[in-house]
Design an enzyme around this catalytic site. Structure first.
Site, PDB file in Angstrom:
ATOM      1  N   GLY A 158     -10.805   4.039   1.394  1.00 49.03           N
ATOM      2  CA  GLY A 158     -11.703   4.692   2.655  1.00 49.03           C
ATOM      3  C   GLY A 158     -12.880   3.873   2.894  1.00 49.03           C
ATOM      4  O   GLY A 158     -13.865   4.337   3.245  1.00 49.03           O
ATOM      5  N   CYS A 161     -12.835 -28.319   7.888  1.00 53.71           N
ATOM      6  CA  CYS A 161     -11.413 -27.472   7.364  1.00 53.71           C
ATOM      7  C   CYS A 161     -10.272 -28.738   6.892  1.00 53.71           C
ATOM      8  O   CYS A 161     -10.159 -29.627   7.913  1.00 53.71           O
ATOM      9  CB  CYS A 161     -10.857 -26.602   8.417  1.00 53.71           C
ATOM     10  SG  CYS A 161      -9.485 -25.641   8.055  1.00 53.71           S
ATOM     11  N   ASP A 178      -7.897  -7.603   0.962  1.00 51.89           N
ATOM     12  CA  ASP A 178      -6.932  -7.881   1.875  1.00 51.89           C
ATOM     13  C   ASP A 178      -7.437  -7.467   3.373  1.00 51.89           C
ATOM     14  O   ASP A 178      -8.511  -6.692   3.364  1.00 51.89           O
ATOM     15  CB  ASP A 178      -5.468  -7.054   1.843  1.00 51.89           C
ATOM     16  CG  ASP A 178      -5.872  -5.652   2.124  1.00 51.89           C
ATOM     17  OD1 ASP A 178      -6.327  -4.791   1.220  1.00 51.89           O
ATOM     18  OD2 ASP A 178      -5.265  -5.178   3.218  1.00 51.89           O
ATOM     19  N   GLN A 236     -11.827   7.376  -4.014  1.00 50.01           N
ATOM     20  CA  GLN A 236     -12.140   7.857  -2.629  1.00 50.01           C
ATOM     21  C   GLN A 236     -13.572   8.333  -2.969  1.00 50.01           C
ATOM     22  O   GLN A 236     -14.328   8.011  -3.803  1.00 50.01           O
ATOM     23  CB  GLN A 236     -11.254   8.774  -2.182  1.00 50.01           C
ATOM     24  CG  GLN A 236      -9.795   7.960  -1.716  1.00 50.01           C
ATOM     25  CD  GLN A 236     -10.175   7.408  -0.294  1.00 50.01           C
ATOM     26  OE1 GLN A 236     -11.149   7.463   0.152  1.00 50.01           O
ATOM     27  NE2 GLN A 236      -9.017   6.464   0.029  1.00 50.01           N
ATOM     28  N   ASP A 261      -2.743   8.255  -1.505  1.00 49.35           N
ATOM     29  CA  ASP A 261      -4.153   9.011  -1.367  1.00 49.35           C
ATOM     30  C   ASP A 261      -4.416   9.464   0.013  1.00 49.35           C
ATOM     31  O   ASP A 261      -3.840   9.134   0.858  1.00 49.35           O
ATOM     32  CB  ASP A 261      -5.176   7.721  -1.737  1.00 49.35           C
ATOM     33  CG  ASP A 261      -5.331   6.613  -0.777  1.00 49.35           C
ATOM     34  OD1 ASP A 261      -4.272   6.317  -0.315  1.00 49.35           O
ATOM     35  OD2 ASP A 261      -6.408   6.173  -0.635  1.00 49.35           O
ATOM     36  N   GLY A 277      -0.756   5.933   2.681  1.00 42.91           N
ATOM     37  CA  GLY A 277      -1.660   6.859   3.008  1.00 42.91           C
ATOM     38  C   GLY A 277      -2.421   6.507   4.090  1.00 42.91           C
ATOM     39  O   GLY A 277      -2.963   7.046   5.069  1.00 42.91           O
ATOM     40  N   HIS A 320      -4.657 -21.785  11.031  1.00 38.83           N
ATOM     41  CA  HIS A 320      -6.262 -22.124  10.780  1.00 38.83           C
ATOM     42  C   HIS A 320      -6.906 -21.145  10.119  1.00 38.83           C
ATOM     43  O   HIS A 320      -7.816 -21.171   9.086  1.00 38.83           O
ATOM     44  CB  HIS A 320      -7.135 -22.645  11.822  1.00 38.83           C
ATOM     45  CG  HIS A 320      -8.679 -22.742  11.620  1.00 38.83           C
ATOM     46  ND1 HIS A 320      -9.107 -23.744  11.071  1.00 38.83           N
ATOM     47  CD2 HIS A 320      -9.339 -21.959  12.096  1.00 38.83           C
ATOM     48  CE1 HIS A 320     -10.167 -23.420  10.947  1.00 38.83           C
ATOM     49  NE2 HIS A 320     -10.627 -22.371  11.232  1.00 38.83           N
ATOM     50  N   CYS A 351      -6.489 -28.283  12.080  1.00 40.28           N
ATOM     51  CA  CYS A 351      -7.423 -29.081  12.192  1.00 40.28           C
ATOM     52  C   CYS A 351      -7.228 -30.721  12.053  1.00 40.28           C
ATOM     53  O   CYS A 351      -7.782 -31.652  12.609  1.00 40.28           O
ATOM     54  CB  CYS A 351      -8.512 -28.706  11.232  1.00 40.28           C
ATOM     55  SG  CYS A 351      -9.507 -27.012  11.585  1.00 40.28           S
ATOM     56  N   ASP A 386       0.962  -1.276   0.071  1.00 38.55           N
ATOM     57  CA  ASP A 386      -0.083  -0.039   0.193  1.00 38.55           C
ATOM     58  C   ASP A 386       1.055   1.201  -0.029  1.00 38.55           C
ATOM     59  O   ASP A 386       2.073   0.966   0.104  1.00 38.55           O
ATOM     60  CB  ASP A 386      -0.948  -0.222   1.046  1.00 38.55           C
ATOM     61  CG  ASP A 386      -0.121   0.206   2.489  1.00 38.55           C
ATOM     62  OD1 ASP A 386       1.006   0.072   2.493  1.00 38.55           O
ATOM     63  OD2 ASP A 386      -0.962   0.215   3.674  1.00 38.55           O
ATOM     64  N   CYS A 404      -6.971 -28.089   6.845  1.00 35.97           N
ATOM     65  CA  CYS A 404      -5.683 -27.462   7.249  1.00 35.97           C
ATOM     66  C   CYS A 404      -5.074 -28.465   8.414  1.00 35.97           C
ATOM     67  O   CYS A 404      -5.627 -29.295   8.911  1.00 35.97           O
ATOM     68  CB  CYS A 404      -5.978 -26.015   7.881  1.00 35.97           C
ATOM     69  SG  CYS A 404      -6.123 -25.754   9.651  1.00 35.97           S
TER      70      CYS A 404
HETATM   71 ZN    ZN Z   1      -8.221 -25.463  10.045  1.00 33.05          ZN
END
Ligand code: ZN
Length: 390
Positions: A235, A323, A285, A208, A145, A94, A354, A328, A91, A325
């Site tokens: 914004g 899940c 993000d 903006q 910005d 700003g 996780h 888990c 970024d 992952c």
């Molecule tokens: Zn998980």
């Protein structure tokens, strides 16, 4: 243009495609984990690669203060410095200048502010923020910005928007003149990229306009006139109700070119990223999955789970049975609660893995649903499991 963007499937307004950066392809819509200080807090790059994160974000403001963007440039740029060979986005600084500094002074030239670390006087302008981002060398960088505060009346939001437009032009001019200075191709000592591949950074503009739909439309049209590789909606997530966030996204999207990537900055909860992807957003993000993890808040397909809650002390199940992952697959809620309540670092690390897995997997399922033509069914199923209205 060094950033190729291919749209490969559509479902209503949503699109699934690929963003091809100089450091690899990124499947969209994408959620980008935030690595504020060139580190996604609580996890390693190895883990991010295992989770198939194709792009992560770093914050120029924080790296400008420590270790300094010139220092990162000397060390070969951010990819080399942090040993991340995949795509990066920074970024402009700003947003942090506006959110971390009560004593900032905004002028046409730029923003003077004091470091939130030691009070040192500093100054960022469209030129210096762009220069800092060229030194860091992320694949995608952002125009400098002004993040309009919330609430802001129409007069104030217009003045702020007009300045962001003038700053966008200056950011672009500085970028075009200096983008050849990106530190890729270095072997430890900084040297300009040879440029034989033609690949360089890409600059995105930021829309903006506060919470005023008319200003959002105008800001979008005039930002597109300046011409960028992609467009962000900034914004938002500044304290407004969620309905207003959505309304501003909907007011902006029709005025952004369909063939370029569209990025909403700083969102959101899992149900929001699904909702905005369905509206046609390609990139998002947020620090939420990693920050919440460090506070013991875990996201699952059936809602949020606060691991410090005493009821998990005897719970032998995984965080989320659906899940896939590694956390888990191996650890119980009882163990994670124990780690959290005893302040073990491992607890924060496992929670982070996780939560990131949940976010990245959610976006993977959104992409699959767009490609299979069943996005609406996926979205209503996702929302009903969270007990939200469809
Ligand atoms: Zn998980």
């Amino acid at each position: 243009m060094s950033l190729l963007f291919h749209i490969e499937a559509r479902a209503g307004a949503a699109r699934a495609g690929k963003l091809v950066t100089p450091h690899g392809a990124v499947e969209t819509p994408v959620f980008m984990p935030v690595g504020t200080l060139a580190s996604v807090k609580g996890t390693s790059n190895e883990t991010l690669e295992q989770l198939d994160a194709q792009i992560i974000l770093a914050n120029t403001y924080h790296l400008y203060l420590r270790p300094g963007t010139e220092q990162v440039r000397k060390l070969g740029g951010l990819h080399r410095f942090m040993s991340w060979e995949r795509a990066l986005l920074t970024d402009s600084g700003g947003f942090q200048v506006f959110s971390l500094n009560d004593l900032r002074k905004v002028s046409e030239e730029g923003v003077s502010f004091r470091s939130h670390l030691d009070g040192t006087s500093l100054f960022l302008s469209p030129e210096s923020a762009t220069e800092a981002q060229i030194a860091l060398g992320a694949d995608i960088i952002m125009a400098f910005d002004e993040c309009t505060e919330y609430p802001a009346d129409a007069d104030r939001a217009r003045r702020s928007m007009e300045m962001t437009l003038r700053w966008a032009k200056r950011s672009k001019e500085h970028f075009e003149k200096n983008k050849h200075l990106v530190p890729w191709g270095s072997t430890g000592n900084w040297q300009p990229a040879t440029g034989n591949s033609g690949a360089t950074q890409s600059l995105f503009g930021i829309v903006q306009g506060g919470m005023h739909a008319g200003l959002r439309k105008e800001s979008a049209e005039r930002t597109v006139e300046i011409g960028f590789d992609g467009y962000a909606i900034g914004g938002l997530s500044v304290g407004e109700p969620r309905a207003a966030t959505r309304e501003m996204i909907e007011a902006t999207l029709p005025h952004l070119p369909a063939e370029r990537p569209r990025y909403v900055m700083g969102v959101g909860y899992p149900e929001e990223i699904v909702e905005y992807a369905a509206l046609g957003i390609d990139m998002m993000d947020c620090v939420l999955p990693t920050r919440a993890a460090r506070h013991g808040l875990l996201f699952t397909g059936e809602g949020r789970l606060n691991i410090k809650n005493a009821k998990y002390a005897d719970d032998q199940g995984p965080v989320d049975p659906d899940c896939s992952c590694a956390v888990c697959g191996r650890y119980t809620r009882a163990y994670l609660r124990h780690l959290y309540s005893t302040g073990e670092i491992l607890g924060q690390m496992l929670n982070t893995v996780h939560n990131l897995a949940h976010y990245l997997d959610t976006m993977r399922r959104v992409r699959d649903a767009i490609r299979c033509g069943n996005l609406q069914t996926f979205v209503s199923g996702f929302r009903s499991r969270l007990q939200l209205t469809p």
